[in-house]
Design a protein around this motif. Structure first.
Motif, PDB file in Angstrom:
ATOM      1  N   UNK A   1       0.828  -1.210   0.000  1.00 26.42           N
ATOM      2  CA  UNK A   1       0.000   0.000   0.000  1.00 26.42           C
ATOM      3  C   UNK A   1       0.855   1.250   0.000  1.00 26.42           C
ATOM      4  N   UNK A   2       2.108   1.119   0.484  1.00 21.47           N
ATOM      5  CA  UNK A   2       2.955   2.299   0.621  1.00 21.47           C
ATOM      6  C   UNK A   2       4.151   2.278  -0.326  1.00 21.47           C
ATOM      7  N   UNK A   3       5.183   1.483  -0.002  1.00 16.12           N
ATOM      8  CA  UNK A   3       6.434   1.622  -0.762  1.00 16.12           C
ATOM      9  C   UNK A   3       6.884   0.378  -1.520  1.00 16.12           C
ATOM     10  N   UNK A   4       6.266  -0.800  -1.248  1.00 20.79           N
ATOM     11  CA  UNK A   4       6.709  -2.027  -1.906  1.00 20.79           C
ATOM     12  C   UNK A   4       8.222  -2.203  -1.757  1.00 20.79           C
ATOM     13  N   UNK A   5       8.737  -1.915  -0.569  1.00 18.74           N
ATOM     14  CA  UNK A   5      10.169  -1.932  -0.332  1.00 18.74           C
ATOM     15  C   UNK A   5      10.683  -3.309   0.034  1.00 18.74           C
ATOM     16  N   UNK A   6      11.874  -3.327   0.635  1.00 15.34           N
ATOM     17  CA  UNK A   6      12.478  -4.585   1.067  1.00 15.34           C
ATOM     18  C   UNK A   6      11.637  -5.206   2.175  1.00 15.34           C
ATOM     19  N   UNK A   7      11.569  -6.542   2.255  1.00 12.55           N
ATOM     20  CA  UNK A   7      10.745  -7.192   3.279  1.00 12.55           C
ATOM     21  C   UNK A   7      11.186  -6.824   4.697  1.00 12.55           C
ATOM     22  N   UNK A   8      10.214  -6.600   5.548  1.00  9.98           N
ATOM     23  CA  UNK A   8      10.449  -6.367   6.971  1.00  9.98           C
ATOM     24  C   UNK A   8       9.430  -7.159   7.772  1.00  9.98           C
ATOM     25  N   UNK A   9       9.823  -7.491   8.987  1.00 13.20           N
ATOM     26  CA  UNK A   9       8.897  -8.081   9.947  1.00 13.20           C
ATOM     27  C   UNK A   9       8.483  -6.971  10.895  1.00 13.20           C
ATOM     28  N   UNK A  10       7.191  -6.653  10.911  1.00 11.64           N
ATOM     29  CA  UNK A  10       6.670  -5.560  11.730  1.00 11.64           C
ATOM     30  C   UNK A  10       5.642  -6.127  12.693  1.00 11.64           C
ATOM     31  N   UNK A  11       5.923  -6.037  13.995  1.00 14.45           N
ATOM     32  CA  UNK A  11       5.101  -6.674  15.009  1.00 14.45           C
ATOM     33  C   UNK A  11       4.425  -5.637  15.894  1.00 14.45           C
ATOM     34  N   UNK A  12       3.123  -5.746  16.008  1.00 13.17           N
ATOM     35  CA  UNK A  12       2.339  -4.892  16.899  1.00 13.17           C
ATOM     36  C   UNK A  12       2.025  -5.691  18.147  1.00 13.17           C
ATOM     37  N   UNK A  13       2.501  -5.222  19.303  1.00 13.74           N
ATOM     38  CA  UNK A  13       2.272  -5.893  20.572  1.00 13.74           C
ATOM     39  C   UNK A  13       0.976  -5.398  21.187  1.00 13.74           C
ATOM     40  N   UNK A  14       0.124  -6.324  21.576  1.00 19.11           N
ATOM     41  CA  UNK A  14      -1.150  -5.949  22.186  1.00 19.11           C
ATOM     42  C   UNK A  14      -0.936  -5.382  23.595  1.00 19.11           C
ATOM     43  N   UNK A  15      -1.683  -4.353  23.902  1.00 13.40           N
ATOM     44  CA  UNK A  15      -1.730  -3.809  25.270  1.00 13.40           C
ATOM     45  C   UNK A  15      -0.325  -3.500  25.804  1.00 13.40           C
ATOM     46  N   UNK A  16       0.474  -2.878  24.960  1.00 13.87           N
ATOM     47  CA  UNK A  16       1.853  -2.567  25.344  1.00 13.87           C
ATOM     48  C   UNK A  16       2.166  -1.109  25.029  1.00 13.87           C
ATOM     49  N   UNK A  17       2.866  -0.473  25.971  1.00  9.43           N
ATOM     50  CA  UNK A  17       3.389   0.866  25.744  1.00  9.43           C
ATOM     51  C   UNK A  17       4.848   0.866  26.172  1.00  9.43           C
ATOM     52  N   UNK A  18       5.710   1.379  25.329  1.00 11.15           N
ATOM     53  CA  UNK A  18       7.127   1.410  25.671  1.00 11.15           C
ATOM     54  C   UNK A  18       7.972   1.528  24.417  1.00 11.15           C
ATOM     55  N   UNK A  19       9.264   1.635  24.631  1.00 13.49           N
ATOM     56  CA  UNK A  19      10.224   1.807  23.538  1.00 13.49           C
ATOM     57  C   UNK A  19      11.025   0.525  23.371  1.00 13.49           C
ATOM     58  N   UNK A  20      10.945  -0.072  22.197  1.00 12.42           N
ATOM     59  CA  UNK A  20      11.643  -1.325  21.916  1.00 12.42           C
ATOM     60  C   UNK A  20      12.881  -1.126  21.054  1.00 12.42           C
ATOM     61  N   UNK A  21      13.122   0.097  20.596  1.00  6.03           N
ATOM     62  CA  UNK A  21      14.206   0.332  19.646  1.00  6.03           C
ATOM     63  C   UNK A  21      15.563  -0.099  20.207  1.00  6.03           C
ATOM     64  N   UNK A  22      16.311  -0.817  19.379  1.00  7.18           N
ATOM     65  CA  UNK A  22      17.663  -1.200  19.743  1.00  7.18           C
ATOM     66  C   UNK A  22      17.775  -2.498  20.502  1.00  7.18           C
TER      67      UNK A  22
END
Length: 339
Positions: free
Chosen positions: A251-272
């Motif tokens: 729908x957006x960029x048809x870019x390189x494959x990525x795994x994108x995970x949405x965690x239920x009922x979670x707030x916080x920073x997972x980067x790195x």
């Protein structure tokens, strides 16, 4: 049986308590039910001898070394092999670096240098189809003869299969390539999982109300692109339910494959941080939407579907043990340069 706080090692830092062990030898890519039959035989022998039980494996996979132009869809990197081994109750995993020098090692020298001199093994266990040494000259029968000559025991485990044939890594790869994760789980005996570092994305998911943990998987990963119900393990061992998309975002960029995970009922920073994503079930194929509104509506439906699937698939005890062991082993492997 002796125990160790270490779960993964190389020949350069081999724990003393792993010597005089029963050693299961093989590539073990997948740690599937066929591999587990080999490991069960090793554990039974180790219990009989009162010895530690360890697994000897190779990295990179010999097929990847000999045919680098033909990427191999790896089912388990060293950390996952060690995590599954630990959950099964083995004392540890030794990872041998497979390079040009190792590939030139004769079968006789492999036995002498690595099994006898470094590991000082008491007993070797391997599958019926395992070959080793230069030009794959080492066979199970050769290993048995070497055992007689050098006074260590050898057990060769026959193929393990079902009505479809032998359980194999190739069957599991084929199942995952088609999104048949339940079939893969039955062949593996555990829920297939992949670990990677969470990287920054374009924050589009956050803008849509679905902030995701974005991961780049190896280019050789041939997992079917689409939407999955997943569980996500953090480095502190906490496990979260979620829904994940693996694909190119048509729908957006048809870019390189990525795994994108949405965690239920979670707030916080997972980067790195490293995360472990376990694929519980397939939901649908990736598709292009004509509007953002249509995409968001489908994402809400996917999330609801994933919640229902996960509610009907509680975390299995074996998967729980793998998730509990993985953070510690990930840290050990990173210190060794294996992660």
């Amino acid at each position: 049986m002796p125990s160790s706080s270490v779960s993964i090692a190389t020949f350069d830092c081999l724990p003393d308590e792993w010597r005089n062990a029963v050693v299961a030898i093989g590539n073990f890519d997948g740690m599937h039910r066929g591999h587990q039959a080999v490991l069960a035989a090793a554990q039974a022998e180790a219990e009989h001898l009162g010895a530690p039980c360890i697994l000897l494996t190779f990295e990179p996979h010999p097929r990847s070394f000999f045919a680098p132009d033909k990427p191999l869809f790896r089912l388990t990197e060293p950390v996952m092999r060690a995590s599954v081994a630990s959950a099964l109750g083995l004392n540890g995993v030794v990872v041998a670096h497979f390079d040009a020098a190792f590939a030139e090692t004769s079968a006789e020298d492999f036995v002498r240098r690595f099994l006898i001199e470094k590991l000082q093994l008491r007993h070797a266990v391997t599958g019926y189809d395992f070959h080793f040494g230069h030009r794959r000259q080492g066979t199970p029968e050769f290993l048995q003869r070497q055992g007689v000559l050098s006074s260590f025991g050898v057990t060769v485990v026959d193929k393990h299969g079902d009505e479809e044939g032998a359980v194999s890594s190739s069957r599991i790869r084929a199942a995952l390539e088609e999104g048949r994760v339940e079939e893969a789980r039955q062949l593996l005996g555990w829920t297939w999982s992949v670990a990677a570092k969470v990287v920054h994305g374009d924050r589009r998911g956050r803008d849509l109300g679905f902030p995701t943990a974005n991961m780049v998987l190896p280019a050789s990963c041939d997992l079917r692109q689409g939407i999955y119900a997943v569980r996500y393990t953090r480095p502190d061992g906490r496990v979260h339910d979620g829904v994940a998309s693996f694909g190119r975002r048509p729908t957006f960029d048809d870019g390189a494959p990525k795994l994108e995970t949405f965690l239920f009922d979670f707030e916080g920073d997972l980067y790195g941080e490293m995360g472990l994503v376990s694929l519980v079930d397939w939901i649908r194929a990736e598709e292009r939407f004509d509007s953002i509104e249509a995409l968001v509506a489908q994402m809400n439906e996917d999330a609801a579907t994933a919640r229902r699937i996960l509610a009907n698939h509680p975390l299995a005890d074996f998967d729980r043990r793998i998730a509990a062991d993985w953070p510690r082993i990930e840290g050990e492997a990173e210190a060794l340069g294996l992660a």
